[in-house]
Scaffold this motif. Structure first.
Motif, PDB file in Angstrom:
ATOM      1  N   THR A  42     -10.086  -9.163  -6.292  1.00 18.52           N
ATOM      2  CA  THR A  42     -10.726  -8.028  -6.439  1.00 18.52           C
ATOM      3  C   THR A  42     -12.218  -8.325  -6.104  1.00 18.52           C
ATOM      4  O   THR A  42     -12.977  -7.257  -5.598  1.00 18.52           O
ATOM      5  CB  THR A  42     -10.539  -7.330  -7.883  1.00 18.52           C
ATOM      6  OG1 THR A  42      -9.315  -7.165  -7.837  1.00 18.52           O
ATOM      7  CG2 THR A  42     -11.327  -6.126  -7.946  1.00 18.52           C
ATOM      8  N   THR A  73      -2.663   2.997 -16.287  1.00 14.87           N
ATOM      9  CA  THR A  73      -1.352   2.082 -16.066  1.00 14.87           C
ATOM     10  C   THR A  73      -0.287   2.902 -16.028  1.00 14.87           C
ATOM     11  O   THR A  73       0.142   3.670 -16.866  1.00 14.87           O
ATOM     12  CB  THR A  73      -1.147   0.971 -17.264  1.00 14.87           C
ATOM     13  OG1 THR A  73      -2.324  -0.005 -17.112  1.00 14.87           O
ATOM     14  CG2 THR A  73      -0.035   0.313 -17.061  1.00 14.87           C
ATOM     15  N   ASN A 132      -3.029  -3.376  -9.266  1.00 19.03           N
ATOM     16  CA  ASN A 132      -2.612  -4.505 -10.018  1.00 19.03           C
ATOM     17  C   ASN A 132      -0.989  -4.392 -10.416  1.00 19.03           C
ATOM     18  O   ASN A 132      -0.768  -3.195 -11.164  1.00 19.03           O
ATOM     19  CB  ASN A 132      -3.289  -4.834 -11.057  1.00 19.03           C
ATOM     20  CG  ASN A 132      -4.712  -5.288 -10.992  1.00 19.03           C
ATOM     21  OD1 ASN A 132      -5.124  -5.727  -9.812  1.00 19.03           O
ATOM     22  ND2 ASN A 132      -5.843  -4.767 -11.715  1.00 19.03           N
ATOM     23  N   THR A 148      -7.545  -4.140 -15.791  1.00 18.14           N
ATOM     24  CA  THR A 148      -7.884  -3.211 -15.020  1.00 18.14           C
ATOM     25  C   THR A 148      -8.645  -2.118 -15.365  1.00 18.14           C
ATOM     26  O   THR A 148      -9.377  -1.612 -14.797  1.00 18.14           O
ATOM     27  CB  THR A 148      -6.269  -2.592 -14.927  1.00 18.14           C
ATOM     28  OG1 THR A 148      -5.327  -3.486 -14.420  1.00 18.14           O
ATOM     29  CG2 THR A 148      -6.165  -1.095 -14.349  1.00 18.14           C
ATOM     30  N   VAL A 193      -9.671   1.429  -9.790  1.00 15.50           N
ATOM     31  CA  VAL A 193      -8.557   0.303 -10.061  1.00 15.50           C
ATOM     32  C   VAL A 193      -7.501   0.722 -11.069  1.00 15.50           C
ATOM     33  O   VAL A 193      -8.021   1.205 -11.956  1.00 15.50           O
ATOM     34  CB  VAL A 193      -9.498  -0.740 -10.558  1.00 15.50           C
ATOM     35  CG1 VAL A 193      -8.780  -2.110 -11.145  1.00 15.50           C
ATOM     36  CG2 VAL A 193     -10.905  -1.290 -10.106  1.00 15.50           C
ATOM     37  N   ASN A 194      -6.342   0.617 -10.839  1.00 13.60           N
ATOM     38  CA  ASN A 194      -5.238   0.961 -11.479  1.00 13.60           C
ATOM     39  C   ASN A 194      -4.132  -0.016 -11.505  1.00 13.60           C
ATOM     40  O   ASN A 194      -4.499  -1.008 -10.805  1.00 13.60           O
ATOM     41  CB  ASN A 194      -4.867   2.270 -11.221  1.00 13.60           C
ATOM     42  CG  ASN A 194      -5.619   3.651 -11.291  1.00 13.60           C
ATOM     43  OD1 ASN A 194      -5.955   3.949 -12.360  1.00 13.60           O
ATOM     44  ND2 ASN A 194      -6.280   4.103 -10.152  1.00 13.60           N
ATOM     45  N   SER A 195      -3.211   0.177 -12.326  1.00 12.36           N
ATOM     46  CA  SER A 195      -2.035  -0.769 -12.519  1.00 12.36           C
ATOM     47  C   SER A 195      -0.647   0.018 -12.384  1.00 12.36           C
ATOM     48  O   SER A 195      -0.712   1.106 -13.047  1.00 12.36           O
ATOM     49  CB  SER A 195      -2.295  -1.625 -13.413  1.00 12.36           C
ATOM     50  OG  SER A 195      -2.091  -1.231 -14.830  1.00 12.36           O
TER      51      SER A 195
END
Length: 260
Positions: free
Chosen positions: A122, A237, A139, A166, A179-181
């Motif tokens: 990243t 998430t 992620n 995250t 930015v996510n997961s």
């Protein structure tokens, strides 16, 4: 209405030779993205890329090696001109059993691959492209990072830390980079074999949607988070587990006996 169209964008997927990574690469390519698939060995990366219907190349790059990560991102920019999507999917679980029984070697490998690598890639992608032009990072975490289980505690700790990472990066890289997961449940992958292979029927029966997950289930969520359809989502998430976190579904179904 915003769509899942990724035409003109380029995605890098780490750990993409099989399982969720390979399925994610195909989902992104189907949506129109150019895709770079990484694996530790060039041969495995090439073989994975050959399975993709769309614009794809394979790059041999060990996720924890900074020089190899930089080389991959440089090659991506040379070939496609951008790095718009980064899927940090490479993962490992060499440690099984109580946490106090783990040695430093297993601890370090788990944290290096599952936590350091996503931060490394990243950072390089942000420096090379996303920081100026924007982008989306996804992620691959796990529902294990949201709870606790016997014998895979170290893996779950690494995924809990990834979920925190995250959120931290979503703030630090805002507003340019989202930015996510994703947090998969038990999915039919080699990494998760110990959780399903010998008792798939029992796991499925206890799951609200009555089956274990498939890599494509997770890939669809990754493609969504990478797209403009998720343009106001960051730091989140997404749990994709068929309802496994709800607990054993069997007693709730019609026809089940009801205790008093």
């Amino acid at each position: 209405m915003k769509t899942l169209d990724l035409s003109g964008k380029t995605a890098i997927v780490t750990g993409a030779s099989r399982g969720i990574g390979l399925a994610a690469a195909q989902a992104l390519a189907t949506a129109g993205a150019n895709v770079v698939l990484t694996s530790r060995k060039q041969e495995a990366a090439d073989a994975a890329a050959a399975q993709i219907s769309g614009s794809a190349i394979g790059v041999g790059a060990h996720a924890v090696e900074e020089d190899q990560a930089r080389r991959c991102i440089d090659l991506t920019l040379e070939r496609f001109g951008s790095v718009d999507i980064l899927v940090n999917n490479a993962g490992t679980n060499p440690a099984f059993g109580p946490m106090i029984d783990q040695d430093h070697g297993r601890f370090a490998k788990t944290m290096d691959v599952n936590l350091w690598a996503p931060l490394l890639w990243t950072g390089i992608a942000t420096e090379a492209w996303m920081g100026e032009h924007g982008g989306s990072v996804i992620n691959t975490a796990s529902i294990g990072g949201l709870g606790h289980e016997a014998d895979i505690g170290l893996y779950n700790v690494s995924k809990a830390a990834l979920i925190y990472l995250t959120k931290q990066l979503a703030l630090e890289l805002s507003p340019k980079v989202r930015v996510n997961s994703v947090a998969p449940g038990v999915v039919r992958t080699k990494l998760a074999e110990a959780l399903w292979k010998e008792h798939e029927e029992q796991v499925a029966a206890a799951t609200a949607l009555a089956r274990i997950g498939e890599p494509d289930d997770i890939a669809a969520a990754i493609a969504f988070l990478a797209s403009d359809a998720a343009s106001w989502i960051t730091g989140e998430t997404m749990v994709i587990d068929g309802g496994q976190r709800l607990g054993d579904a069997a007693p709730y179904r019609r026809g089940a006996s009801i205790g008093v």
